[in-house]
Structure formats: C-alpha cells, structure tokens
Motif scaffolding. Structure first.
Motif, PDB file in Angstrom:
ATOM      1  N   SER A  19       0.831  -1.204   0.000  1.00  0.00           N
ATOM      2  CA  SER A  19       0.000   0.000   0.000  1.00  0.00           C
ATOM      3  C   SER A  19       0.864   1.253   0.000  1.00  0.00           C
ATOM      4  O   SER A  19       0.572   2.224  -0.713  1.00  0.00           O
TER       5      SER A  19
ATOM      6  N   LEU B 146       2.449   1.560  -3.499  1.00  0.00           N
ATOM      7  CA  LEU B 146       1.477   2.041  -4.478  1.00  0.00           C
ATOM      8  C   LEU B 146       1.153   3.515  -4.246  1.00  0.00           C
ATOM      9  O   LEU B 146       0.925   4.263  -5.201  1.00  0.00           O
ATOM     10  N   ALA B 147       1.148   3.936  -2.988  1.00  0.00           N
ATOM     11  CA  ALA B 147       0.940   5.352  -2.686  1.00  0.00           C
ATOM     12  C   ALA B 147       2.093   6.176  -3.255  1.00  0.00           C
ATOM     13  O   ALA B 147       1.877   7.255  -3.831  1.00  0.00           O
ATOM     14  N   GLU B 148       3.323   5.685  -3.114  1.00  0.00           N
ATOM     15  CA  GLU B 148       4.483   6.368  -3.699  1.00  0.00           C
ATOM     16  C   GLU B 148       4.318   6.502  -5.207  1.00  0.00           C
ATOM     17  O   GLU B 148       4.610   7.552  -5.785  1.00  0.00           O
ATOM     18  N   LEU B 149       3.861   5.425  -5.844  1.00  0.00           N
ATOM     19  CA  LEU B 149       3.640   5.464  -7.291  1.00  0.00           C
ATOM     20  C   LEU B 149       2.653   6.564  -7.664  1.00  0.00           C
ATOM     21  O   LEU B 149       2.873   7.311  -8.623  1.00  0.00           O
ATOM     22  N   ASN B 150       1.548   6.640  -6.923  1.00  0.00           N
ATOM     23  CA  ASN B 150       0.534   7.646  -7.217  1.00  0.00           C
ATOM     24  C   ASN B 150       1.056   9.065  -7.007  1.00  0.00           C
ATOM     25  O   ASN B 150       0.779   9.960  -7.812  1.00  0.00           O
ATOM     26  N   VAL B 151       1.822   9.272  -5.957  1.00  0.00           N
ATOM     27  CA  VAL B 151       2.407  10.589  -5.705  1.00  0.00           C
ATOM     28  C   VAL B 151       3.367  10.953  -6.840  1.00  0.00           C
ATOM     29  O   VAL B 151       3.354  12.080  -7.347  1.00  0.00           O
TER      30      VAL B 151
ATOM     31  N   HIS C   3       3.306   9.768  -9.893  1.00  0.00           N
ATOM     32  CA  HIS C   3       2.508   9.982 -11.102  1.00  0.00           C
ATOM     33  C   HIS C   3       1.903  11.386 -11.103  1.00  0.00           C
ATOM     34  O   HIS C   3       1.919  12.083 -12.122  1.00  0.00           O
ATOM     35  N   ASP C   4       1.391  11.810  -9.949  1.00  0.00           N
ATOM     36  CA  ASP C   4       0.808  13.144  -9.858  1.00  0.00           C
ATOM     37  C   ASP C   4       1.858  14.234 -10.106  1.00  0.00           C
ATOM     38  O   ASP C   4       1.573  15.259 -10.726  1.00  0.00           O
TER      39      ASP C   4
ATOM     40  N   TRP D  80       3.586   7.204 -15.124  1.00  0.00           N
ATOM     41  CA  TRP D  80       3.807   6.149 -14.128  1.00  0.00           C
ATOM     42  C   TRP D  80       5.242   5.653 -14.182  1.00  0.00           C
ATOM     43  O   TRP D  80       5.755   5.367 -15.259  1.00  0.00           O
TER      44      TRP D  80
ATOM     45  N   HIS E 153      -5.158  -2.831  -8.740  1.00  0.00           N
ATOM     46  CA  HIS E 153      -4.501  -1.550  -8.470  1.00  0.00           C
ATOM     47  C   HIS E 153      -3.328  -1.261  -9.398  1.00  0.00           C
ATOM     48  O   HIS E 153      -2.983  -0.101  -9.601  1.00  0.00           O
TER      49      HIS E 153
ATOM     50  N   ILE F  59      -0.255   0.025 -15.193  1.00  0.00           N
ATOM     51  CA  ILE F  59       1.083   0.450 -14.764  1.00  0.00           C
ATOM     52  C   ILE F  59       2.073  -0.616 -15.232  1.00  0.00           C
ATOM     53  O   ILE F  59       1.874  -1.806 -14.982  1.00  0.00           O
TER      54      ILE F  59
END
Length: 195
Positions: free
Chosen positions: A120, A123-128, A130-131, A136, A159, A163
């Motif tokens: 988790s 995946l949060a790091e990935l989303n940050v 990506h933003d 990605w 999830h 990616i």
C-alpha cells in the motif's frame, strides 16, 4: 548473511502457505505444520536480531547526520518495532501457534497483512510520483504474490492495472487474471519466453 536468511525465511513461508492451502482439503496435513513453524521461527529470530542491530547502527548515524544538517535544532531516531517482540525462536513459535487457527481459516500466514501494508505504501508512492511527473514509473514486485491470499492478489492486480510492472514469482498461477505483456521462465541458468 541477511540476504540468505531472508531467502530461507521466504522459502519456509511459501511452503507453510502451500501446506495451509492443501490442508483445507486434507486436514491431516496440519500435523506437519510444526516443522515449517520451527524453520520460520529459527530464521525469523535471526532476521529480527539482524534488523535490530542494523537499525540501531543506522539510527546513530542518521541521528548524528540529522543533528548536523539541522544545526542541532532537531533530533531523529529510527526504531524497529516488529509485531513479535523478541529474538528467541520460541517467542516466534508461540506467535505462529497463536495465529494458526486464523491462518488456517485464511489459508495463508498473516504475513500477508504486513506485505499488504508495505505494498500500500509502495502504491501510494507510485501515485504521488505519477501526480508529480505526469507518468507512471515502472513498478517492480519481487515474489510478493506467494505471501498474499487470492483475494489480496486480485485486488493488487486491480490496483496495478495500466502500470508497467515487472513481477517475479515461483508459481505462474499466482498471476491468474493478470494482463501480461510477456512471461519469461528462468530455470537452470536459462531464460525462455513462454508467453
């Protein structure tokens, strides 16, 4: 030494999880669980000890560096808090035995909860990222599926859909339902494309 201990631990954990799944159909197999618990406890105690030693050293150096950079206005301390607090194999054996009923019901060792928390965060790091970057990054997952029950595997695959992900696993069935661009098998120091 830590790397090899971790390999032994992961092998024993995988075997224990396979035994839990097999025991759902053949309950008599549960009597052999003690052997895997002993291996997990022995190697797990070694890993806990090594992690404590490493974190202790890391905390001293990081704390000193942090004080210097912060001009002695701040303190940094790194602590290691395993969910089984002890370095003796018997303490780990007791914890495994206490979780046995839950593990048998879930058909996997509760290690999956820890792995889920770590995933988790990843995946949060990935989303940050990506933003921040608008694209990605490539995700690499090394043998995580064997520690997750089927429901968690499916959710993880959901999830990471879309990616670019490199996944290693020892059992291709662990990736059931995943979209795959290519599948490679590594055996006897040879790599072959199988899908």
């Amino acid at each position: 030494a830590y790397y090899y201990a971790m390999q032994r631990y992961n092998r024993a954990l995988k075997q224990r999880n396979e035994l839990l799944r097999a025991a759902a159909a053949r309950p008599a197999l549960m009597s052999t669980l003690d052997a895997w618990d002993e291996q997990l406890a022995e190697v797990g105690a070694d890993l806990v000890r090594r992690r404590r030693e490493y974190i202790s050293k890391l905390s001293l150096v990081a704390g000193s560096t942090h004080r210097d950079i912060a001009s002695d206005r701040e303190r940094l301390e790194i602590q290691y808090h395993p969910n089984v607090n002890g370095e003796r194999p018997q303490e780990l054996m007791d914890a495994l035995f206490a979780a046995r009923e839950t593990d048998a019901r879930r058909l996997t060792t509760s290690q999956g909860q820890q792995r889920t928390a770590a995933l988790s965060m990843r995946l949060a790091e990935l989303n940050v990222m990506h933003d921040a970057l608008g694209e990605w990054p490539v995700l690499m997952l090394d043998d995580v599926m064997s520690e997750l029950d089927p429901s968690r595997r499916r959710q993880l695959l959901t999830h990471i859909k879309g990616i670019q992900t490199l996944v290693t696993c020892t059992d291709p069935d662990d990736l059931a339902g995943a979209e795959t661009g290519a599948v490679w098998r590594v055996a006897d120091a040879k790599i072959e494309k199988i899908g």
